[in-house]
Every structure is written in C-alpha cells, then in structure tokens.
Write a protein that holds these residues in place. Sequence first.
Motif, PDB file in Angstrom:
ATOM      1  N   ASN A 108       0.838  -1.205   0.000  1.00 22.00           N
ATOM      2  CA  ASN A 108       0.000   0.000   0.000  1.00 22.00           C
ATOM      3  C   ASN A 108       0.869   1.250   0.000  1.00 22.00           C
ATOM      4  O   ASN A 108       0.628   2.204  -0.729  1.00 22.00           O
ATOM      5  CB  ASN A 108      -0.879   0.061   1.255  1.00 22.00           C
ATOM      6  CG  ASN A 108      -1.929  -1.032   1.279  1.00 22.00           C
ATOM      7  OD1 ASN A 108      -2.162  -1.679   0.263  1.00 22.00           O
ATOM      8  ND2 ASN A 108      -2.527  -1.244   2.433  1.00 22.00           N
ATOM      9  N   LEU A 109       1.886   1.204   0.829  1.00 17.90           N
ATOM     10  CA  LEU A 109       2.766   2.355   0.980  1.00 17.90           C
ATOM     11  C   LEU A 109       3.573   2.588  -0.304  1.00 17.90           C
ATOM     12  O   LEU A 109       3.690   3.702  -0.792  1.00 17.90           O
ATOM     13  CB  LEU A 109       3.723   2.087   2.153  1.00 17.90           C
ATOM     14  CG  LEU A 109       4.112   3.268   3.012  1.00 17.90           C
ATOM     15  CD1 LEU A 109       2.894   4.031   3.451  1.00 17.90           C
ATOM     16  CD2 LEU A 109       4.905   2.794   4.217  1.00 17.90           C
ATOM     17  N   SER A 155      -1.829   5.453   6.918  1.00 18.60           N
ATOM     18  CA  SER A 155      -0.500   5.016   6.474  1.00 18.60           C
ATOM     19  C   SER A 155       0.595   5.698   7.292  1.00 18.60           C
ATOM     20  O   SER A 155       1.717   5.214   7.364  1.00 18.60           O
ATOM     21  CB  SER A 155      -0.309   5.292   4.983  1.00 18.60           C
ATOM     22  OG  SER A 155      -0.120   6.678   4.752  1.00 18.60           O
ATOM     23  N   GLY A 156       0.252   6.810   7.941  1.00 24.12           N
ATOM     24  CA  GLY A 156       1.204   7.471   8.821  1.00 24.12           C
ATOM     25  C   GLY A 156       1.596   6.615  10.023  1.00 24.12           C
ATOM     26  O   GLY A 156       2.622   6.839  10.650  1.00 24.12           O
ATOM     27  N   ALA A 162      -1.821  15.533   3.671  1.00 19.18           N
ATOM     28  CA  ALA A 162      -0.412  15.156   3.818  1.00 19.18           C
ATOM     29  C   ALA A 162       0.091  15.561   5.205  1.00 19.18           C
ATOM     30  O   ALA A 162       0.837  14.826   5.854  1.00 19.18           O
ATOM     31  CB  ALA A 162       0.418  15.819   2.723  1.00 19.18           C
ATOM     32  N   LEU A 163      -0.343  16.730   5.670  1.00 20.36           N
ATOM     33  CA  LEU A 163       0.044  17.177   7.009  1.00 20.36           C
ATOM     34  C   LEU A 163      -0.553  16.270   8.078  1.00 20.36           C
ATOM     35  O   LEU A 163       0.108  15.929   9.063  1.00 20.36           O
ATOM     36  CB  LEU A 163      -0.404  18.627   7.224  1.00 20.36           C
ATOM     37  CG  LEU A 163       0.448  19.677   6.505  1.00 20.36           C
ATOM     38  CD1 LEU A 163      -0.292  20.998   6.395  1.00 20.36           C
ATOM     39  CD2 LEU A 163       1.773  19.878   7.233  1.00 20.36           C
ATOM     40  N   ALA A 164      -1.820  15.884   7.873  1.00 21.24           N
ATOM     41  CA  ALA A 164      -2.472  14.999   8.846  1.00 21.24           C
ATOM     42  C   ALA A 164      -1.745  13.653   8.907  1.00 21.24           C
ATOM     43  O   ALA A 164      -1.575  13.075   9.983  1.00 21.24           O
ATOM     44  CB  ALA A 164      -3.939  14.798   8.470  1.00 21.24           C
ATOM     45  N   THR A 165      -1.303  13.160   7.740  1.00 24.81           N
ATOM     46  CA  THR A 165      -0.566  11.897   7.715  1.00 24.81           C
ATOM     47  C   THR A 165       0.722  12.011   8.519  1.00 24.81           C
ATOM     48  O   THR A 165       1.089  11.121   9.275  1.00 24.81           O
ATOM     49  CB  THR A 165      -0.245  11.500   6.256  1.00 24.81           C
ATOM     50  OG1 THR A 165      -1.444  11.524   5.496  1.00 24.81           O
ATOM     51  CG2 THR A 165       0.367  10.116   6.184  1.00 24.81           C
ATOM     52  N   LEU A 166       1.380  13.157   8.364  1.00 28.67           N
ATOM     53  CA  LEU A 166       2.606  13.401   9.124  1.00 28.67           C
ATOM     54  C   LEU A 166       2.305  13.468  10.631  1.00 28.67           C
ATOM     55  O   LEU A 166       3.072  12.970  11.457  1.00 28.67           O
ATOM     56  CB  LEU A 166       3.254  14.699   8.640  1.00 28.67           C
ATOM     57  CG  LEU A 166       4.623  15.046   9.195  1.00 28.67           C
ATOM     58  CD1 LEU A 166       5.624  13.941   8.924  1.00 28.67           C
ATOM     59  CD2 LEU A 166       5.111  16.348   8.582  1.00 28.67           C
ATOM     60  N   MET A 167       1.161  14.071  10.964  1.00 29.70           N
ATOM     61  CA  MET A 167       0.785  14.136  12.382  1.00 29.70           C
ATOM     62  C   MET A 167       0.518  12.747  12.942  1.00 29.70           C
ATOM     63  O   MET A 167       0.870  12.439  14.081  1.00 29.70           O
ATOM     64  CB  MET A 167      -0.464  14.987  12.553  1.00 29.70           C
ATOM     65  CG  MET A 167      -0.138  16.451  12.515  1.00 29.70           C
ATOM     66  SD  MET A 167      -1.623  17.413  12.488  1.00 29.70           S
ATOM     67  CE  MET A 167      -0.887  18.990  12.125  1.00 29.70           C
TER      68      MET A 167
END
Lengths: 325, 264
Positions: free
Chosen positions: A210-211, B101-102, B150-155
């Motif tokens: 997925n990644l 995925s983060g 993208a920012l939320a994923t980083l968080m």
Amino acid sequence: MITPAAAPRFLLVLLFLAGLSLLLGLALGSQPLSLLQVTRTLVGQGEPLHQLLVLELRLPRVLGAFAIGGLLALAGCLMQVLLRNPLADPYILGLSGGAATAALLAMLLGVTWITGAAFMGALLSTLLVFGLARGHQGWTPTRLLLTGVVLAAGWGALISFILATAPVAGLPGMLFWLMGDLSRLQHSGFLWGLLILSVLLMLPLGRSLNLLSRGALQAAALGLAVRPLEWLIYLLAALMTATAVAHAGSIGFVGLIVPHAMRLLIGGDHRMVIPASVLGGGILLVLADTLARILIAPQQLPVGVITALLGVPIFLWLLYRSRNL
Amino acid sequence: MSFSLHLDALVADIPGLTQPDALNLTLESGQIWAILGPNGAGKTTLLHTLAGLRPARSGQLQLNGKPLTRWQRKPLAQQLGILFQQQSDAFATSVLAEVLSGRFPWLGTWQRESQADFEIALEALQQMDLSALASRQVNQLSGGERQRLALATLMAQAPQGWLLDEPTNHLDLPHQIQLFDLLQTRAAKGDCIVMTLHDINLAARYATHVLLLYPDGQACWGEKHQQLVLPALSQLFGYPLEKIEHQDQWLFVPAVHTKQHNPS
C-alpha cells in the motif's frame, strides 16, 4: 464499492465462487455431467467413464487453469505496484515476448521441451530488462517501463519473423500457444506450490505494498525499506509470470483486469486486493477455459480469446459504475 | 525524550553547485527552523538529505547521537518525518487509509492497526479540519485539502523531528495560521520543526532559528533576530526589501520600484 469492513465477507463470496467455478469446469465439456455426478465422482463413487473424464481429463486442467489465473493476477497486481502504473500487467516488461520467442523457436526447431524453453526465454528477458534499466542512479519505474516496453516491441518483431518464416503446418500450434492454451496442462502441483508460496510471502507485506503504491520517496519516509521490497516483488512477479507463460502461453487480460476489478470492488488495500486477485484470476481463467472447451466443441478455442471477451465487458462495466477513478 | 539532529560539516548534493558551504549546526527539541532561499538554492535537496532520503556529498548527520546512515528505516521514521512538496497518487485510496499510512512505522509486520491507531488518525484529520472527508477518495480533494491530508498523515506518524517542505503550499490563510499554531504547540512539547518557507514574515513570526541558503552555495544560520536583517535578506533574494515595524513585529516587503517597469 464494497466498504472495507465488508471486504472479508467479499473474500468468502469469492471463495465460494471459486469452488463453484471449479465444479462447473469439471461438469462442463464435450460430454456434460450434472453437478451431482461430479460430486459423486470426486468422492470416488461415480461410473468408470465419469472417473476418467473428471479425474484424469478435466481435473488437472481445471486445477491448472485456476493456479495460472491466480499467478497471472497476482503478478499483475505486483507489477502495477512496482511500476506505480495502473496500466501495468505481467507482460509489460517484455517477459511474455521473451518466453514466446523462445517457445516458437523451440517449436520451429522441433524441440519438445517447449515449457522449459519458454521459461528460459522469460528469465532471459527479465535479466535483460533489469540489466539495461539500471542507469547511473539505478532503475526508476519510468526507466524500467520504457526498457521493458521497447524490449517487448523487439520480441514482437522476432515473433512476427518466426511466424512469417515458419512452415505452414506448424502455424496453428504456434498461434494457439501465443494466444494462450491450457490443453498441455498435466501436473499443476508446481503451479499451486508457487502460487501458495507467493501468496504467503506477499500477504504480510500488504501494508508495505500500500505504501509503495504511493511512491518510493513517501514510502521510504514512512519507514519502508523500498529497494529490498522492489527487488522481491519484481523477482517474484517475474517468476510467477514466467511459470504461467511457460505452461500456458501468454494469456492476456487476466493480469491487467483482475487486480483492477478487485481494486474497484474493495478499495486499494493490498491485504485484501492480493487474496481477492488470486481468487478472481483463478475464477476468471477456469470459466474462460471451460467456455473455450465447450463453445465450438469438439474443437477448442484458445483461452486467451475468451479471457479478453469475458474480461473486457466486465471490466468496462465495473469502471463505468465506479466513481473512484 | 529529546530530539537532536546534528549536521557535522554537512554538504548536501545540490545540483549545479560546485562547492556549497558545509553546515555545522544542531537541530534540537523546541526549536523551529525556517530555511529561506530563492528557487534552486537547494532547500528541498537539503531537507531530503536531512531525512536520510538522499546521500550527502560529504559530512555526516547524527540523529540522537547515532549516525543517520546506521538507523534502520522504521525506527528512523518514528523519529523523523517529512512533508513533501508534491504528493503522488497513482492509485485511488481513501482519505482515512492515507492518514492511517502514517502509522506504518509504529506497526509490526503482523500487527493490524489498533483502535489507538485509528484514534490517532482521526484526531489528526480533525486537527486539519478533514473529519468530514474521511471516506472521500484522495483524488477528489482540492489542492489545499490534499496538502492538509499530507500534514495529517505526518501528524499521525507523530515524529519528533518534522521536516516540512513549503508546508503552506495551497493552504488558505486561516489554515496557514492554524498549522503554525499547531507546530508551535508541537515545538513547545519538545518536537523540532524544520521547514522551508518562501514567506519571510511567517518565518519572522513563528521561527526561532533561521538558515539562509544563498544561490551561490553560501549559507548562514543562527537565531532569528541575528539572521533576519535587511542587507542579508536583500542579498539572499537578489531583490531590495524594506522593513516595517508593526506591533513589535517586523514585516519584510519588497521595496517599491523607483524605476518605472513598463516601457509601453
């Protein structure tokens, strides 16, 4: 689209359909049997003629068809992730071209070991692509794709050359091989072994896939060791495709359409897409092969024609219905 | 736990620059670094080098005292996260799946996402005002929404060192301020924020430290007040600037042209 929570139930449905397709494949043929007769024969109670028909003629072919469908669908799914390209299929890197060239050469020279020749051709093509795609900074998906596509065109020219110069008597066999032909399947033990091994190897890597499908840089930043995974899926996909092509010729569309259909149905999570693709590929190829055997019986059609004829409308319908692309 | 990323005579492999200055500095807990410089000065390259995604030309990086090259990918991603300038979405995926995925660096191979992981992901979505879009497909988002995702994923990744490549890209004004307030909170809790910016005034307002990358490869760094001075900034961008003071804040604006530009 089926919600992620319902995806496991969808897998169960696919599993049921897989069993049903296998039974249908055993029942249908130049001499149709009822499902009851097939079941009785399978448990060892049928008539001797049915025993011969089901257990010795149809069963190896049906089981082999399922395994090859699963191998091609899984290989296609992996290639799409490796190249980050939804249009990728198992043959996109020229692997089937290499296999076909070698197989046709073997037929031309009258060598009987066609399966082995095709396998060697596929591996040779894989090594060529990989060697040539390595630029100064290693390969990238685009480089790999371009190298593979150009090499495939080269193989295509060689195939046309062989077909043009081959004696007329040998042509039908060659064309059958090129379009995909399951009639030579005898033992599917190796196919099944490879399929099961590949699924077991890939299932725990679903989240990593997925990644990776989101891009190498993003995947690396989130903690994925990208290069080892790319090597693994490339080699595994090549091995699966080479095995499938060597046994059954280049059967088209299964590897492209099935993983996509599954993504459209259950979303992009490869923990679900992988088992669903394997089952879906198996079902599609068993049904296609069954049709290939009965449509103009007693003559047989190349199964590749049927996979395309079945796959294209199903896929277009799924695509039309979907709002996710 | 404190965070430190030490740059030891680091020279990033910036294309087109034969001899960029070596960087000797330490990025630490509680600091907010702004990297300023014109296009092509190597800001993104430097950020990718700091993230361990690109080999340096020379020099060394040490994360929490251990050479960066000796870190394995997963533990590294627990410490260090990066926001890329561009996101690629080859395959359709949902907003919730993307933000989840983060959590990748925190999950073992056989582990499924736990309830806690889902909560962290949902909280990250909420902080970026994306809760209502959780079941949407990523390719249906607007540019600003994609950036916030993208920012939320980083968080959700929850690193201690945040490397952000132009985090304000595509963001509207309220979300820019919301983001910086959030980053300030993170820094106050001991995280280290490093970002490339084009807006000097956001740097002046929120950064504690500044790194200036000149187009010829020179570099200056230090506390904000020592670095954000008119001559240096004018030289940095190759364009005259003016400083305005407003409520104890410095504002930098491009100088008004003295010469008429339109020849008509």
